[in-house]
Design an enzyme around this catalytic site. Sequence first.
Site, PDB file in Angstrom:
ATOM      1  N   GLU A 115      46.243  36.192  32.218  1.00  0.00           N
ATOM      2  CA  GLU A 115      45.954  35.687  33.801  1.00  0.00           C
ATOM      3  C   GLU A 115      44.561  36.622  33.716  1.00  0.00           C
ATOM      4  O   GLU A 115      44.290  37.683  33.382  1.00  0.00           O
ATOM      5  CB  GLU A 115      46.874  36.605  34.770  1.00  0.00           C
ATOM      6  N   LYS A 117      42.253  39.571  35.896  1.00  0.00           N
ATOM      7  CA  LYS A 117      42.745  40.767  36.339  1.00  0.00           C
ATOM      8  C   LYS A 117      41.644  40.798  37.559  1.00  0.00           C
ATOM      9  O   LYS A 117      40.561  40.887  37.564  1.00  0.00           O
ATOM     10  CB  LYS A 117      42.407  41.916  35.507  1.00  0.00           C
ATOM     11  N   ASP A 119      40.123  41.929  41.059  1.00  0.00           N
ATOM     12  CA  ASP A 119      39.505  43.001  41.357  1.00  0.00           C
ATOM     13  C   ASP A 119      39.616  43.396  42.961  1.00  0.00           C
ATOM     14  O   ASP A 119      38.528  43.205  43.498  1.00  0.00           O
ATOM     15  CB  ASP A 119      37.989  43.269  40.930  1.00  0.00           C
ATOM     16  N   TYR A 224      51.132  37.708  41.808  1.00  0.00           N
ATOM     17  CA  TYR A 224      51.263  37.326  40.306  1.00  0.00           C
ATOM     18  C   TYR A 224      52.417  37.788  39.563  1.00  0.00           C
ATOM     19  O   TYR A 224      52.500  37.848  38.680  1.00  0.00           O
ATOM     20  CB  TYR A 224      50.012  38.009  39.721  1.00  0.00           C
ATOM     21  N   LYS A 311      39.740  45.053  29.908  1.00  0.00           N
ATOM     22  CA  LYS A 311      38.297  45.240  30.779  1.00  0.00           C
ATOM     23  C   LYS A 311      37.314  44.683  30.190  1.00  0.00           C
ATOM     24  O   LYS A 311      36.863  44.777  29.040  1.00  0.00           O
ATOM     25  CB  LYS A 311      38.448  46.707  31.278  1.00  0.00           C
ATOM     26  N   CYS A 405       4.377  61.038  51.028  1.00  0.00           N
ATOM     27  CA  CYS A 405       5.646  60.215  51.388  1.00  0.00           C
ATOM     28  C   CYS A 405       4.932  58.826  51.732  1.00  0.00           C
ATOM     29  O   CYS A 405       4.266  58.490  52.493  1.00  0.00           O
ATOM     30  CB  CYS A 405       6.193  60.708  52.626  1.00  0.00           C
ATOM     31  N   CYS A 408       5.188  58.167  55.712  1.00  0.00           N
ATOM     32  CA  CYS A 408       4.200  58.754  56.851  1.00  0.00           C
ATOM     33  C   CYS A 408       3.182  59.634  55.951  1.00  0.00           C
ATOM     34  O   CYS A 408       2.219  60.183  56.911  1.00  0.00           O
ATOM     35  CB  CYS A 408       5.154  60.027  57.575  1.00  0.00           C
ATOM     36  N   CYS A 423      10.445  64.293  51.206  1.00  0.00           N
ATOM     37  CA  CYS A 423       9.028  64.146  52.120  1.00  0.00           C
ATOM     38  C   CYS A 423       9.341  65.760  52.908  1.00  0.00           C
ATOM     39  O   CYS A 423      10.374  66.077  53.466  1.00  0.00           O
ATOM     40  CB  CYS A 423       9.306  63.131  52.963  1.00  0.00           C
ATOM     41  N   CYS A 429       8.355  62.390  60.096  1.00  0.00           N
ATOM     42  CA  CYS A 429       8.219  61.188  59.465  1.00  0.00           C
ATOM     43  C   CYS A 429       9.124  60.011  59.926  1.00  0.00           C
ATOM     44  O   CYS A 429      10.198  60.313  59.888  1.00  0.00           O
ATOM     45  CB  CYS A 429       8.607  61.640  58.014  1.00  0.00           C
TER      46      CYS A 429
HETATM   47  S1  IVH Z   1      50.399  42.804  36.854  1.00  0.00           S
HETATM   48  C1  IVH Z   1      53.073  47.192  36.007  1.00  0.00           C
HETATM   49  N1  IVH Z   1      48.585  40.969  37.151  1.00  0.00           N
HETATM   50  O1  IVH Z   1      45.555  45.647  38.110  1.00  0.00           O
HETATM   51  C2  IVH Z   1      51.789  46.545  36.765  1.00  0.00           C
HETATM   52  N2  IVH Z   1      48.214  43.173  37.796  1.00  0.00           N
HETATM   53  O2  IVH Z   1      46.183  48.564  36.773  1.00  0.00           O
HETATM   54  C3  IVH Z   1      51.900  45.028  36.611  1.00  0.00           C
HETATM   55  N3  IVH Z   1      45.746  43.398  38.883  1.00  0.00           N
HETATM   56  O3  IVH Z   1      47.905  47.698  39.883  1.00  0.00           O
HETATM   57  C4  IVH Z   1      50.667  44.410  37.318  1.00  0.00           C
HETATM   58  N4  IVH Z   1      45.379  41.311  38.571  1.00  0.00           N
HETATM   59  O4  IVH Z   1      46.636  45.785  41.270  1.00  0.00           O
HETATM   60  C5  IVH Z   1      48.928  42.267  37.224  1.00  0.00           C
HETATM   61  N5  IVH Z   1      47.144  39.356  37.122  1.00  0.00           N
HETATM   62  C6  IVH Z   1      47.298  40.338  37.672  1.00  0.00           C
HETATM   63  C7  IVH Z   1      46.512  41.460  38.117  1.00  0.00           C
HETATM   64  C8  IVH Z   1      46.850  42.866  38.267  1.00  0.00           C
HETATM   65  C9  IVH Z   1      44.674  42.697  39.049  1.00  0.00           C
HETATM   66  C10 IVH Z   1      45.781  44.880  39.200  1.00  0.00           C
HETATM   67  C11 IVH Z   1      47.119  45.380  39.883  1.00  0.00           C
HETATM   68  C12 IVH Z   1      47.559  46.441  39.122  1.00  0.00           C
HETATM   69  C13 IVH Z   1      46.278  46.933  38.327  1.00  0.00           C
HETATM   70  C14 IVH Z   1      46.512  47.325  36.757  1.00  0.00           C
END
Ligand code: IVH
Length: 669
Positions: A115, A117, A119, A224, A311, A405, A408, A423, A429
């Site tokens: 899936e 991740k 943010d 998720y 990551k 600067c 000014c 400055c 200024c």
């Molecule tokens: S599953 C046991 N799925 O990433 C944790 N987490 O450090 C199970 N996150 O705290 C989490 N996308 O806030 C999961 N598709 C995804 C995610 C996801 C983002 C975040 C989540 C979690 C952190 C992991």
Amino acid sequence: MSKAPRDEAARHAALIREIAEHDRRYYVENAPIVTDREYDRLFAELKALEEARPSLRTASSPTQRVGGTPQAGFARVKHVTRMGSLDNTYSRDDLLAFLSRVETALGGFPRFVVEPKLDGASLELVYREGALVLAATRGDGVEGEDVTNNARTIRSLPLGIPCRGEVVVRGEVLIDRAALEAVNAEREVAGEAPFANPRNAAAGSLRLLDPSITAGRPLRVFLYELVLAPDAFASHLECLRFIASQGLPSHRLERMCASADEVLAAVESFGAARAGLPFDIDGAVIKVDDLGARKRLGSTSRFPRWAVAFKFEAERATTRLLDIVVQVGRTGALTPVAVLEPVALAGTNVSRASLHNEDEIREKDIRVGDLVVIEKAGEIIPQVVAVAEAEGVRRGEPFEMPATCPACGGRAARGEGEARWRCTNRLACPGQRKAALLHFTTRGAMDIDHLGPSLADELVDEGLVRDPADLYALSVEQVEPLPRMAAKSAQNLVDAIAESRTRPLDRLIFGLGIPLVGEVAAAKLSERFGTLSGLAAADPATEREALSEVRGIGPKIAQSVAEALADEHVMAVVRKFLDLGLDPKARPAAPVSGPLAGLSFCVTGTLSRPRAQVHEEIRAAGGEVHDGVRKGTTHLVAGDKVGKAKLDKARAQGVKILGEAGLEALLRG
Ligand code: IVH
């Protein structure tokens, strides 16, 4: 309250169902089937029905999304099971090692779900008997904060689901990049600091005390993980299907993988899809699909063994460096900024980037004309990280900080051992003036709405405002002729300034922008001086010593405060505030109890133990301590060798004079 007739109740229920379905189609599917007008008509009918029959109104009604009044804080709530986080991997090899660890532990290669991740900020939701009853942040994983009233304002989140019984789901709250840009533009106009990245915006919005402000932030949520449901499911995929079947929003980008190669390909495909998504993802999450297998794998003390995050590297782009300009901050700090040929990076168009400081530019030999690599690691303002290609182009000269600067023309100087140029033209200024003015209006300071960067520029350029105190002398007539201002907006500004007169002393002290004085030190200073006139009357030399002993201040801050108190420009501004009728007071201290509550002490002379220790004891017993005999002092504790002047002053004011033994007796109550 009269009970609603059955047909009205049925119509009410039907309207809620219908509106929830349209919300789902609009916010989750992105495929509405009615016009906005038709939707509004249904909504209006529902509202009218509830007004006529208040007994029908329930928490699950879409009319109740923005309910609740601003809260003082958030209640802490325990999660049903620990809300953990994931271990991170950064390379293909690390990821393959994870896959083979799982394979070995399970005695065969399982199916994985990959899936994106997301943010954002993680969120847990609890539905009971079909109604959303709780939304909580992760907190420390064991306990989070109850942000239900804020989560209810997220339009893609259903307030009701068909499933009865308890359902617990987890997911992520996000904000689209484009929506964040709009939010930040508004904040700028309102004179508020922009959010540095979408994650901060989402997390910050979830933790606002006033849900009506959260409602104005275009938050999204994607669920998720299913933690609890009345039915037992065998796989994660089934859980995701259940989540979708309840009308709960999910990302729907999951990919099933049966081999290591498929996992790698899925991870790569998310990496490639990144810039095309409307929101930020910072990696991929690789999860074992089979829930029985997850159980067998278990967790370490920190992470589950059945999932890992991969990551992505910070996104990079290459573009031409057109110019290096120098910006002036409120303390006169001069910061070089890269002006770039616009380039697409991580879903936005970038034309400015940060360059840190002179030394770094020299070290990396970054020059105007170069092709440079810029990088964005989740932040809004990207950084120039390296020169990509310097040959074959007309390179500019090595960068040098200007001697004057740019705002000014004042002399620029670099302090001993500092990376930063400043400055030296302190308060004259215009660049510093503008930055200082903006700082004065921010939330933590005087919180003045309607004053953004362009208005600050104009007020300074037109000579209407030289320092923050001048704001309090502004009239509507002076402001109205400025560009883009009108009678109404000028009045709004003047009203907002007038309203800020009620802020307590610590906010004004913070707003003065004394170097090193943040909100905490400002609160300590406010406690010490009591009023702005108290601050104006303080003696810099005495304060340097006395403040350095105050917990939370220390010698460096004390030095900076003493310098400000001795600085004629700063003190002229302080006096101007007073002349304009602004003499804010410290907030009332938290009520203290103890035998010395309500008493104010000055301790002087040579004692049998360190004076700081005596101060501590007095404070612990609820008493106040000040370094001199002043208005309000009730007791002078005198040791040996006390100056006659102090004793005379105390006597003249009717202050009780006691020895150490007398203090002991008071402490014992
Ligand atoms: S599953 C046991 N799925 O990433 C944790 N987490 O450090 C199970 N996150 O705290 C989490 N996308 O806030 C999961 N598709 C995804 C995610 C996801 C983002 C975040 C989540 C979690 C952190 C992991």
